[in-house]
Design a protein around this motif. Structure first.
Motif, PDB file in Angstrom:
ATOM      1  N   PHE A  24       2.122 -12.162 -35.031  1.00 41.95           N
ATOM      2  CA  PHE A  24       3.061 -12.737 -34.081  1.00 41.95           C
ATOM      3  C   PHE A  24       3.058 -11.920 -32.803  1.00 41.95           C
ATOM      4  CE2 PHE A  24       4.664 -13.615 -38.323  1.00 41.95           C
ATOM      5  CZ  PHE A  24       4.823 -14.983 -38.278  1.00 41.95           C
ATOM      6  N   LYS A 174       7.415 -18.974 -39.868  1.00 46.31           N
ATOM      7  CA  LYS A 174       7.655 -17.526 -39.821  1.00 46.31           C
ATOM      8  C   LYS A 174       7.965 -17.073 -38.401  1.00 46.31           C
ATOM      9  CE  LYS A 174       4.820 -16.431 -43.864  1.00 46.31           C
ATOM     10  NZ  LYS A 174       3.575 -15.775 -44.356  1.00 46.31           N
ATOM     11  N   ASP A 175       7.279 -17.673 -37.441  1.00 45.58           N
ATOM     12  CA  ASP A 175       7.543 -17.379 -36.038  1.00 45.58           C
ATOM     13  C   ASP A 175       8.988 -17.728 -35.681  1.00 45.58           C
ATOM     14  OD1 ASP A 175       7.460 -17.073 -33.269  1.00 45.58           O
ATOM     15  OD2 ASP A 175       6.284 -18.891 -32.940  1.00 45.58           O
ATOM     16  N   ARG A 177      11.589 -18.093 -37.675  1.00 44.15           N
ATOM     17  CA  ARG A 177      12.551 -17.248 -38.375  1.00 44.15           C
ATOM     18  C   ARG A 177      12.630 -15.847 -37.758  1.00 44.15           C
ATOM     19  NH1 ARG A 177      15.580 -17.387 -42.824  1.00 44.15           N
ATOM     20  NH2 ARG A 177      16.229 -15.363 -43.670  1.00 44.15           N
ATOM     21  N   ALA A 178      11.482 -15.298 -37.365  1.00 40.28           N
ATOM     22  CA  ALA A 178      11.479 -13.964 -36.769  1.00 40.28           C
ATOM     23  C   ALA A 178      12.322 -13.935 -35.497  1.00 40.28           C
ATOM     24  CB  ALA A 178      10.042 -13.534 -36.469  1.00 40.28           C
ATOM     25  N   ARG A 179      12.205 -14.992 -34.682  1.00 40.55           N
ATOM     26  CA  ARG A 179      12.985 -15.007 -33.443  1.00 40.55           C
ATOM     27  C   ARG A 179      14.452 -15.299 -33.711  1.00 40.55           C
ATOM     28  NH1 ARG A 179      11.961 -18.573 -29.916  1.00 40.55           N
ATOM     29  NH2 ARG A 179      10.464 -19.864 -31.051  1.00 40.55           N
ATOM     30  N   GLU A 181      16.088 -14.339 -36.351  1.00 40.47           N
ATOM     31  CA  GLU A 181      16.667 -13.072 -36.831  1.00 40.47           C
ATOM     32  C   GLU A 181      16.936 -12.123 -35.671  1.00 40.47           C
ATOM     33  OE1 GLU A 181      13.716 -11.862 -39.611  1.00 40.47           O
ATOM     34  OE2 GLU A 181      14.672 -12.884 -41.319  1.00 40.47           O
ATOM     35  N   GLN A 182      16.026 -12.116 -34.697  1.00 40.94           N
ATOM     36  CA  GLN A 182      16.224 -11.243 -33.538  1.00 40.94           C
ATOM     37  C   GLN A 182      17.461 -11.659 -32.747  1.00 40.94           C
ATOM     38  OE1 GLN A 182      12.974 -11.244 -30.781  1.00 40.94           O
ATOM     39  NE2 GLN A 182      13.847  -9.613 -29.511  1.00 40.94           N
TER      40      GLN A 182
END
Length: 239
Positions: A24, A174-175, A177-179, A181-182
């Protein structure tokens, strides 16, 4: 009751994936928005997954062509040459189910119309090469048939495009979800359940076609890469 809607940020993030893993990186594609009021807290993010793989299948468009004084002789000789081509491809490792006739033609040729100077007959064969590593051997076998042989081009494709799409969807989610969470962390919240998921766009892999000149040059037989991309919009609750 006073409601407050606050857009925290617009940001970008893209994901690139290979079958061996997912990476990512911020690259300028996608959006994220956090909406908070007295009744709800949620974050909406757009994730992107890009996957690039080397094609594993080649399609060879080959054939034979002859010119003779009579239509019957031209057609008969073309059929004989096509039979030799088929035998050569089978000997080179092509399965019989991966061979099909792609052209069958017969017609007059003229010096000055309507004076017929001869007849041209042609028969085309498409061969599916499922082992790209054997591409050179298959092409050389076709050329060795003789002066009647013709190479009309090759194309490369991925045999399991669904697998590519699944991997790209995994990367896109996944991309996202990662953002999410941020942004949850930046807003002092915790990420909750997924509320909605929608697939925004899908760009499937497309076969790459090369002309006869490239097919005839052994050093240029390379499948290159094909890519697929998926964009997904996900809404999470914030706690």
């Amino acid at each position: 009751m006073i409601k407050m809607s606050h857009t925290v940020a617009l940001a970008t993030l893209a994901a690139t994936a290979m079958f061996g893993g997912v990476a990512f990186a911020d690259s300028g594609s996608g959006t994220a928005k956090v909406v908070m009021d007295e009744e709800r807290s949620q974050v909406t993010v757009v994730g992107e997954g890009n996957l690039a793989v080397v094609p594993d299948t080649m399609r060879l468009n080959a054939g034979v062509e002859v010119r003779r004084g009579t239509a019957g002789q031209a057609f008969a000789d073309a059929r004989k040459a096509a039979a030799r081509l088929t035998r050569a491809l089978l000997k080179a490792g092509i399965d019989s189910k991966d061979l099909r006739t792609s052209e069958l033609s017969l017609g007059p040729e003229y010096d000055t119309y309507p004076k017929v100077s001869g007849y041209r007959a042609a028969q085309g064969v498409e061969a599916v090469v499922r082992d790209v590593e054997s591409a050179d051997r298959v092409i050389e076998a076709a050329v060795a048939v003789g002066e009647e042989a013709r190479l009309n081009g090759v194309s490369f494709e991925v045999s399991d495009s669904r697998r590519m799409l699944r991997a790209a969807r995994d990367a896109a989610f996944k991309d996202a979800r990662a953002r999410a969470e941020q942004y949850a962390q930046l807003s002092g919240r915790e990420l909750g359940h997924v509320l909605t998921i929608s697939e925004e766009s899908v760009t499937p892999p497309r076969p790459m076609t090369f002309g006869a000149g490239m097919a005839a040059d052994r050093s240029s037989i390379s499948p290159g890469q094909q890519s697929v991309s998926v964009t997904v919009r996900v809404v999470y609750e914030l706690r």
